[in-house]
Design a protein around this motif. Sequence first.
Motif, mmCIF file in Angstrom:
data_model
loop_
_atom_site.group_PDB
_atom_site.id
_atom_site.type_symbol
_atom_site.label_atom_id
_atom_site.label_comp_id
_atom_site.label_asym_id
_atom_site.label_seq_id
_atom_site.Cartn_x
_atom_site.Cartn_y
_atom_site.Cartn_z
ATOM 1 N N ASP A 98 -21.050 -0.259 -4.128
ATOM 2 C CA ASP A 98 -20.084 -0.998 -3.055
ATOM 3 C C ASP A 98 -18.889 -0.303 -3.348
ATOM 4 N N ARG A 99 -17.913 -0.617 -2.405
ATOM 5 C CA ARG A 99 -16.490 0.065 -2.542
ATOM 6 C C ARG A 99 -15.769 -0.242 -3.696
ATOM 7 N N GLU A 100 -15.869 -1.241 -4.378
ATOM 8 C CA GLU A 100 -15.345 -1.248 -5.732
ATOM 9 C C GLU A 100 -15.834 -0.220 -6.751
ATOM 10 N N GLU A 101 -17.235 -0.219 -6.748
ATOM 11 C CA GLU A 101 -17.789 0.608 -7.635
ATOM 12 C C GLU A 101 -17.724 1.951 -7.438
ATOM 13 N N PHE A 102 -17.476 2.423 -6.195
ATOM 14 C CA PHE A 102 -17.083 3.849 -5.852
ATOM 15 C C PHE A 102 -15.859 4.022 -6.289
ATOM 16 N N SER A 103 -14.826 3.259 -5.781
ATOM 17 C CA SER A 103 -13.377 3.311 -6.369
ATOM 18 C C SER A 103 -13.236 3.591 -8.004
ATOM 19 N N GLU A 104 -13.743 2.768 -8.611
ATOM 20 C CA GLU A 104 -13.730 2.735 -9.955
ATOM 21 C C GLU A 104 -14.392 4.122 -10.579
ATOM 22 N N GLY A 105 -15.577 4.395 -10.017
ATOM 23 C CA GLY A 105 -16.327 5.761 -10.198
ATOM 24 C C GLY A 105 -15.271 7.016 -10.055
ATOM 25 N N LEU A 106 -14.845 6.948 -9.112
ATOM 26 C CA LEU A 106 -13.681 8.024 -8.605
ATOM 27 C C LEU A 106 -12.576 7.996 -9.488
ATOM 28 N N ALA A 107 -11.999 7.044 -9.980
ATOM 29 C CA ALA A 107 -10.998 6.738 -10.828
ATOM 30 C C ALA A 107 -11.330 7.404 -12.125
ATOM 31 N N ALA A 108 -12.452 7.125 -12.483
ATOM 32 C CA ALA A 108 -12.870 7.723 -13.899
ATOM 33 C C ALA A 108 -12.966 9.239 -13.829
ATOM 34 N N LEU A 109 -13.081 9.741 -12.620
ATOM 35 C CA LEU A 109 -13.208 11.295 -12.691
ATOM 36 C C LEU A 109 -11.756 11.686 -12.902
ATOM 37 N N LYS A 110 -10.794 10.892 -13.032
ATOM 38 C CA LYS A 110 -9.403 11.138 -13.183
ATOM 39 C C LYS A 110 -8.890 12.022 -11.910
ATOM 40 N N LEU A 111 -9.163 11.582 -10.957
ATOM 41 C CA LEU A 111 -8.625 12.103 -9.575
ATOM 42 C C LEU A 111 -7.824 11.405 -9.246
ATOM 43 N N ASP A 112 -6.314 11.812 -8.672
ATOM 44 C CA ASP A 112 -5.240 11.286 -8.256
ATOM 45 C C ASP A 112 -5.412 10.845 -6.774
ATOM 46 N N LEU A 113 -6.170 9.830 -6.419
ATOM 47 C CA LEU A 113 -6.425 9.526 -5.088
ATOM 48 C C LEU A 113 -5.700 8.170 -4.966
ATOM 49 N N SER A 114 -5.359 7.893 -3.391
ATOM 50 C CA SER A 114 -4.817 6.694 -3.096
ATOM 51 C C SER A 114 -5.718 5.799 -2.487
ATOM 52 N N PRO A 115 -5.553 4.478 -2.574
ATOM 53 C CA PRO A 115 -6.571 3.533 -1.962
ATOM 54 C C PRO A 115 -7.017 4.030 -0.574
ATOM 55 N N GLU A 116 -6.089 4.582 0.308
ATOM 56 C CA GLU A 116 -6.504 4.682 1.667
ATOM 57 C C GLU A 116 -7.537 6.092 1.460
ATOM 58 N N GLN A 117 -7.110 7.030 0.681
ATOM 59 C CA GLN A 117 -8.067 8.152 0.477
ATOM 60 C C GLN A 117 -9.429 7.688 0.152
ATOM 61 N N VAL A 118 -9.597 6.941 -0.946
ATOM 62 C CA VAL A 118 -10.798 6.336 -1.399
ATOM 63 C C VAL A 118 -11.569 5.541 -0.398
ATOM 64 N N THR A 119 -10.833 4.750 0.583
ATOM 65 C CA THR A 119 -11.366 4.119 1.453
ATOM 66 C C THR A 119 -12.164 5.285 2.804
ATOM 67 N N LYS A 120 -11.322 6.185 2.954
ATOM 68 C CA LYS A 120 -11.690 7.301 3.890
ATOM 69 C C LYS A 120 -13.016 7.987 3.497
ATOM 70 N N ILE A 121 -12.814 8.358 2.042
ATOM 71 C CA ILE A 121 -14.027 9.066 1.688
ATOM 72 C C ILE A 121 -15.382 7.914 1.764
ATOM 73 N N PHE A 122 -15.180 6.933 1.203
ATOM 74 C CA PHE A 122 -16.234 5.818 1.313
ATOM 75 C C PHE A 122 -16.778 5.879 2.533
ATOM 76 N N ASP A 123 -15.976 5.785 3.627
ATOM 77 C CA ASP A 123 -16.280 5.619 5.176
ATOM 78 C C ASP A 123 -17.075 6.944 5.586
ATOM 79 N N VAL A 124 -16.818 8.150 5.040
ATOM 80 C CA VAL A 124 -17.344 9.164 5.271
ATOM 81 C C VAL A 124 -18.868 9.365 4.667
#
Length: 86
Positions: free
Chosen positions: A33-59
């Motif tokens: 889900d969106r939360e799991e995906f966001s937390e997973g990307l954060a664990a990769l230590k990428l500096d992504l904004s919430p907007e970027q995470v949302t756009k990537i999720f949608d892609v």
Amino acid sequence: RVVDQIRLALHKGKTHLRTAFRMMDLDDSGFLDREEFSEGLAALKLDLSPEQVTKIFDVVDVDHSGTIEWNEFEAVFRVVDVDQSE
């Protein structure tokens, strides 16, 4: 491209894609889900904004189900290793 940054981070960490997906799938549901995906990307230590995470999720969520299934994740983030030795 942000997707390329994620792909590179997964590849550099020598994380198998299936392992990364399972690590992100915190509730073992078989999808992200969106939360799991966001937390997973954060664990990769990428500096992504919430907007970027949302756009990537949608892609990545090709079927627009609101979740990312393994086949969607793998199709976007796989790295094709080509053995160039002859």
